[in-house]
Scaffold this motif. Sequence first.
Motif, PDB file in Angstrom:
ATOM      1  N   LEU A 150     -12.637 -26.232 -90.472  1.00 52.31           N
ATOM      2  CA  LEU A 150     -12.689 -26.105 -88.726  1.00 52.31           C
ATOM      3  C   LEU A 150     -13.708 -26.172 -88.840  1.00 52.31           C
ATOM      4  CD1 LEU A 150     -10.293 -22.675 -89.052  1.00 52.31           C
ATOM      5  CD2 LEU A 150     -10.077 -24.740 -87.283  1.00 52.31           C
ATOM      6  N   GLY A 151     -14.943 -25.232 -89.894  1.00 55.24           N
ATOM      7  CA  GLY A 151     -16.306 -25.722 -89.074  1.00 55.24           C
ATOM      8  C   GLY A 151     -16.395 -27.254 -88.997  1.00 55.24           C
ATOM      9  N   VAL A 152     -15.539 -27.993 -89.122  1.00 49.35           N
ATOM     10  CA  VAL A 152     -15.848 -29.998 -88.421  1.00 49.35           C
ATOM     11  C   VAL A 152     -16.076 -29.770 -87.542  1.00 49.35           C
ATOM     12  CG1 VAL A 152     -15.897 -32.241 -89.351  1.00 49.35           C
ATOM     13  CG2 VAL A 152     -15.890 -30.717 -90.570  1.00 49.35           C
ATOM     14  N   LEU A 153     -14.532 -29.163 -86.597  1.00 52.67           N
ATOM     15  CA  LEU A 153     -13.347 -29.841 -85.603  1.00 52.67           C
ATOM     16  C   LEU A 153     -15.182 -28.880 -85.022  1.00 52.67           C
ATOM     17  CD1 LEU A 153     -10.286 -28.968 -86.046  1.00 52.67           C
ATOM     18  CD2 LEU A 153     -11.461 -30.991 -85.816  1.00 52.67           C
ATOM     19  N   PHE A 154     -15.900 -27.451 -85.070  1.00 52.58           N
ATOM     20  CA  PHE A 154     -16.623 -26.483 -84.348  1.00 52.58           C
ATOM     21  C   PHE A 154     -18.285 -27.184 -83.945  1.00 52.58           C
ATOM     22  CE2 PHE A 154     -14.599 -22.830 -86.202  1.00 52.58           C
ATOM     23  CZ  PHE A 154     -13.471 -22.859 -85.250  1.00 52.58           C
ATOM     24  N   GLY A 155     -18.320 -28.220 -85.125  1.00 51.93           N
ATOM     25  CA  GLY A 155     -18.932 -28.595 -85.535  1.00 51.93           C
ATOM     26  C   GLY A 155     -19.255 -30.013 -84.505  1.00 51.93           C
ATOM     27  N   LYS A 156     -18.194 -30.616 -83.554  1.00 52.99           N
ATOM     28  CA  LYS A 156     -17.752 -31.637 -83.783  1.00 52.99           C
ATOM     29  C   LYS A 156     -17.345 -31.001 -81.670  1.00 52.99           C
ATOM     30  CE  LYS A 156     -15.291 -36.517 -82.839  1.00 52.99           C
ATOM     31  NZ  LYS A 156     -14.456 -36.834 -83.583  1.00 52.99           N
ATOM     32  N   TYR A 157     -16.422 -30.639 -81.567  1.00 52.88           N
ATOM     33  CA  TYR A 157     -16.083 -30.174 -80.263  1.00 52.88           C
ATOM     34  C   TYR A 157     -16.433 -28.426 -80.022  1.00 52.88           C
ATOM     35  CZ  TYR A 157     -12.644 -33.825 -81.531  1.00 52.88           C
ATOM     36  OH  TYR A 157     -12.287 -34.950 -81.797  1.00 52.88           O
ATOM     37  N   GLY A 158     -16.847 -27.649 -79.958  1.00 52.88           N
ATOM     38  CA  GLY A 158     -17.602 -26.677 -79.830  1.00 52.88           C
ATOM     39  C   GLY A 158     -16.895 -25.494 -80.034  1.00 52.88           C
ATOM     40  N   SER A 159     -17.360 -24.454 -80.113  1.00 54.51           N
ATOM     41  CA  SER A 159     -16.058 -22.655 -79.477  1.00 54.51           C
ATOM     42  C   SER A 159     -17.809 -22.029 -78.650  1.00 54.51           C
ATOM     43  CB  SER A 159     -16.004 -22.837 -80.999  1.00 54.51           C
ATOM     44  OG  SER A 159     -15.873 -20.811 -80.596  1.00 54.51           O
ATOM     45  N   THR A 160     -17.546 -21.594 -77.283  1.00 55.92           N
ATOM     46  CA  THR A 160     -17.734 -21.016 -76.633  1.00 55.92           C
ATOM     47  C   THR A 160     -17.438 -19.125 -77.044  1.00 55.92           C
ATOM     48  OG1 THR A 160     -18.079 -22.334 -75.526  1.00 55.92           O
ATOM     49  CG2 THR A 160     -18.929 -20.364 -75.150  1.00 55.92           C
TER      50      THR A 160
ATOM     51  N   THR B  93     -20.483 -16.857 -85.716  1.00 51.47           N
ATOM     52  CA  THR B  93     -21.669 -17.791 -86.469  1.00 51.47           C
ATOM     53  C   THR B  93     -21.372 -18.717 -86.980  1.00 51.47           C
ATOM     54  OG1 THR B  93     -23.017 -16.317 -85.058  1.00 51.47           O
ATOM     55  CG2 THR B  93     -24.359 -17.874 -86.373  1.00 51.47           C
ATOM     56  N   ALA B  94     -21.622 -17.768 -88.358  1.00 49.14           N
ATOM     57  CA  ALA B  94     -21.430 -18.968 -89.535  1.00 49.14           C
ATOM     58  C   ALA B  94     -19.681 -19.440 -89.400  1.00 49.14           C
ATOM     59  CB  ALA B  94     -21.099 -17.984 -91.099  1.00 49.14           C
ATOM     60  N   SER B  95     -18.560 -19.564 -89.077  1.00 52.13           N
ATOM     61  CA  SER B  95     -17.518 -20.504 -89.282  1.00 52.13           C
ATOM     62  C   SER B  95     -18.133 -21.371 -88.084  1.00 52.13           C
ATOM     63  CB  SER B  95     -16.703 -19.473 -88.827  1.00 52.13           C
ATOM     64  OG  SER B  95     -16.679 -18.664 -87.422  1.00 52.13           O
ATOM     65  N   ARG B  96     -18.670 -21.084 -87.234  1.00 51.55           N
ATOM     66  CA  ARG B  96     -18.658 -22.384 -86.040  1.00 51.55           C
ATOM     67  C   ARG B  96     -19.470 -23.276 -86.165  1.00 51.55           C
ATOM     68  NH1 ARG B  96     -14.427 -19.117 -85.210  1.00 51.55           N
ATOM     69  NH2 ARG B  96     -13.550 -19.010 -83.370  1.00 51.55           N
ATOM     70  N   SER B  97     -21.020 -22.345 -87.831  1.00 50.28           N
ATOM     71  CA  SER B  97     -22.192 -23.490 -87.882  1.00 50.28           C
ATOM     72  C   SER B  97     -21.527 -24.159 -89.017  1.00 50.28           C
ATOM     73  CB  SER B  97     -22.858 -22.857 -87.598  1.00 50.28           C
ATOM     74  OG  SER B  97     -22.981 -21.706 -88.541  1.00 50.28           O
TER      75      SER B  97
END
Length: 287
Positions: free
Chosen positions: A227-237, A179-183
């Motif tokens: 990575l957080g910027v990339l996750f925020g833009k492209y997502g991770s499920t 949760t923390a790394s993806r948000s």
Amino acid sequence: MAQGTQTDAAARFAPLRPRLTRIAYRMLGSVADAEDVVQDAFLRWMGADHDAVREPEAFLRRIVTRLCLDHLKSARVRRETYVGPWLPEPLVEDGDEDPDDITLPLMLALERLSPLERAAFLLHDVFGLGFEEVAATIGRDTAACRQLAARARGHVRAARPRYRMDAARGLEIANAFFTASRSGDMGALGAMLAQDVSLHSDGGGKRPATVRPALGFAQVMQVHKALGVLFGKYGSTLLRTCRINGLPGFVTREADGEIQTTALAIEDGRISAIYVMRNPDKLRHLH
């Protein structure tokens, strides 16, 4: 061989396959290679003189170990040309028990041993065989096997788990880390990390990954901030939380459609190492 005899031989092999596969995987660090070795052992078993085999499990364990030793000779050459950090294929497990306490850090420590040291250590210290049986399995005398295991023990002592992480608590930390790394919540992420935390990412030259491990709190936080910027833009499920090579972790599907695994080593309640598998060749068995 008569059909009835073949059926009986296959039936005697079946309950031994999981344990033989576990031995092969611990030796090789590859699920696919372990399955191939065990299948080769099965074919040899089907062609053996079963009347002459007093202990089928010991007989098959010797075959599997020797096949693994042969395989490791070529594997070592391939790993010398491997692109980026090498991690073993992720073994995903759901149960609460880990019967042999072989975690991912210990598997990496085993990589630094000679094939014979690795075999002696695993067979005696992990799978509980007496040195007489170890000697018969790897083709060395008992005294030599004791020395091999002792040398191995000295090399891997620091990598053995100091205490067993409560399974439920480990998965809680894994969920919180996801949760923390993806948000992009760097405050929550930083609160989970040890000061000497490290990040290891294996892309095998097939997917983007860190060329060298990120070492220390500042480096790991810097990587996750990007990575957080990339996750925020492209997502991770998130697909599931689980144990990966004995460690709490999770399986995700990333923006490129590929599966990824993340395993967390935890000491004193904080994450001391992060192991990310991105190499698609090592994730095929999870599809």
